[in-house]
Enzyme design. Structure first.
Site, PDB file in Angstrom:
ATOM      1  N   THR A  53      -7.754  -1.142   7.644  1.00  0.00           N
ATOM      2  CA  THR A  53      -6.368  -1.608   7.498  1.00  0.00           C
ATOM      3  C   THR A  53      -5.554  -0.719   6.582  1.00  0.00           C
ATOM      4  O   THR A  53      -4.317  -0.756   6.596  1.00  0.00           O
ATOM      5  CB  THR A  53      -6.360  -3.055   6.961  1.00  0.00           C
ATOM      6  N   LYS A  54      -6.211   0.099   5.776  1.00  0.00           N
ATOM      7  CA  LYS A  54      -5.504   0.915   4.792  1.00  0.00           C
ATOM      8  C   LYS A  54      -4.685   2.039   5.422  1.00  0.00           C
ATOM      9  O   LYS A  54      -3.859   2.656   4.733  1.00  0.00           O
ATOM     10  CB  LYS A  54      -6.493   1.490   3.783  1.00  0.00           C
ATOM     11  N   ASP A  55      -4.895   2.308   6.710  1.00  0.00           N
ATOM     12  CA  ASP A  55      -4.027   3.282   7.384  1.00  0.00           C
ATOM     13  C   ASP A  55      -2.567   2.858   7.283  1.00  0.00           C
ATOM     14  O   ASP A  55      -1.662   3.685   7.168  1.00  0.00           O
ATOM     15  CB  ASP A  55      -4.407   3.403   8.861  1.00  0.00           C
ATOM     16  N   ALA A  58      -1.243   3.622   3.794  1.00  0.00           N
ATOM     17  CA  ALA A  58      -1.219   5.067   3.545  1.00  0.00           C
ATOM     18  C   ALA A  58       0.044   5.683   4.118  1.00  0.00           C
ATOM     19  O   ALA A  58       0.763   6.433   3.437  1.00  0.00           O
ATOM     20  CB  ALA A  58      -2.459   5.716   4.153  1.00  0.00           C
TER      21      ALA A  58
END
Length: 465
Positions: A53-55, A58
């Site tokens: 999910t950190k895409d 970012a």
């Protein structure tokens, strides 16, 4: 010859960055757990390009920094990460042409660290067992590196508003639309707090009655702070990517209606069950979220709907959560009663290998190195001839000899004691008093047991049984 065309492929995108988001929502099968009567849905965030999910955050943080002039062309991104934000930032940096340095604590899986390097990042590994005020803490190291380079930008994900906004405008609204406007409970852990807070904002904006449940590992300070307002002394925990040692600015306690604490072992066992029963291959924090989702679902009526998020992929945890040996060593799976334990029990999951005397030396060296079977057995059928003479092999390597033309049989040393996988573990204990390593033969083949293996494996024994 193909006819040139300028027509764009249907449903194609021009950059992997355009593939971020719009992840599927999948219903947990009714037979996964017999107790809940209501629907439970899983948001598969591990299907983002870098696997988490950190895409989302970012890309949002980089675009925000560009808009504010904080990150300029040719600049360097410097961030502290437990792995997933770093991978997302590395993907964004690769697409947009930025250099990147990532600081990661050494408790994270080797798979995560390898991914960051593969994506072109400079990786700095720091000790995990230091307090947050220590200058070697990964957050402090990242801040210091960024300040030392005027061309660098530090996203500071724990206190970056773009983190929260990415989930408010993206993930939260996706969930609402995918559910057709019916969400009763949303359950998720928090690390930076951006996922939980952003999604909570989006859902409560649509329906203030939606219940938001936070999830924490033991040792994190967030659940206790939410309940009492007291910042406790943080403790150790094994689940990665969630939990905190300080109160992050991206986390809003006022949006949370309840907080659950889930033990590491329960999280990891649920993660493995999810993969085995549904084919959903997620990371340890996903199991943590699902444990809490099932707990609350058991208290709800049949027409309720619970949503949780699966933050990252199981591929980052093959050497941990998905390793039975690691799970037993850590006590997350039952240990083996010492009265019944065999040599084979202590070598579970270790690679096996044997070479023939007419194999080439290049092949033998590769097997010893890649599989970690040392000493490497050399056998002719069922007859053990000896083991690879590593000193002789090293001399050939140092001389630049053609290893493909040298036969393994010319680099032979006497074999150490040979044990059976069915032997009692005490037999191995006695043998390793006099030898650095021994060989083990079982029905599947040959492997080795050295003192390092021994130290790791002894943790699997249950001395109370």
């Amino acid at each position: 010859m193909p006819i040139p065309t300028t027509q764009k492929a249907t449903h194609a995108v021009d950059s992997v960055l355009e593939a971020i988001g719009d992840t599927p929502l999948v219903r947990l099968p009714d037979d996964f757990d017999s107790q809940p009567r209501c629907e439970i849905y899983l948001k598969l965030e591990y299907l983002n390009p870098s696997g988490s999910t950190k895409d989302r955050i970012a890309l949002a943080m980089v675009r925000g920094a560009e808009a504010r002039g904080e990150l300029k062309p040719g600049g360097r991104i410097v961030e502290c990460t437990s792995g997933n934000t770093g991978a997302g930032l590395a993907v964004v940096a690769a697409c947009l042409g930025y250099d990147i340095t990532l600081v990661i604590p050494d408790k994270m899986s080797q798979e995560k660290i390898a991914v960051l390097s593969a994506l072109g990042a400079e990786v700095v590994v720091t000790p995990a067992n230091v307090p947050i005020e220590d200058p070697m803490h990964y957050t402090k190291v990242a801040e210091r590196l960024a300040q030392a380079d005027p061309n660098s930008w530090w996203p500071n994900q724990y206190h970056n508003r773009d983190n929260t906004d990415a989930h408010y405008s993206g993930t939260g609204k996706e969930i609402w639309q995918q559910c057709g406007g019916q969400v009763d409970v949303f359950v998720a852990g928090a690390g930076t707090g951006g996922t939980l807070t952003g999604i909570a904002q989006a859902l409560k904006e649509q329906n203030p009655e939606v219940k938001i449940i936070g999830v924490d590992p033991p040792g994190s300070i967030l659940a206790e702070y939410w309940k009492t307002g007291v910042v406790i002394e943080p403790g150790p925990y094994a689940v990665e990517g969630v939990g905190e040692e300080e109160i992050p600015g991206a986390w809003d306690a006022g949006l949370i209606d309840d907080y659950y604490v889930v033990e590491d072992g329960e999280s990891f066992r649920m993660t493995r069950k999810l993969a085995e029963k549904t084919g959903i291959f997620a990371g340890g924090s996903s199991g943590m979220n699902l444990v809490a989702a099932l707990r609350i679902a058991r208290t709800l009526p049949s027409d309720a709907r619970v949503i949780t998020i699966l933050p990252d992929s199981g591929r980052a945890y093959l050497s941990k959560v998905y390793s039975e040996g690691w799970m037993r060593d850590a006590g997350y799976l039952p240990r083996i009663p010492k009265q019944k334990a065999t040599v084979g029990d202590l070598l579970h999951e270790k690679e096996q290998c044997v070479v023939k005397p007419d194999d080439c030396l290049a092949w033998a060296i590769r097997q010893a190195g890649e599989r970690g079977v040392r000493p490497l057995p050399i056998a002719n059928g069922d007859e053990l001839l000896g083991v690879l003479n590593e000193q002789a092999a090293a001399e050939h390597l140092a001389s630049g000899d053609d290893l493909t033309s040298i036969l393994v049989g010319s680099c032979l040393s006497p074999a150490p004691p040979v044990l059976s996988g069915a032997d009692s573990w005490q037999v191995a204990a006695a043998a390793l008093k006099d030898y650095e390593a021994v060989l083990v033969r079982n029905s599947q083949g040959w492997t080795s047991l050295n003192r390092r293996d021994w130290l790791r494996a002894l943790g699997r024994l249950d001395h109370s049984a």
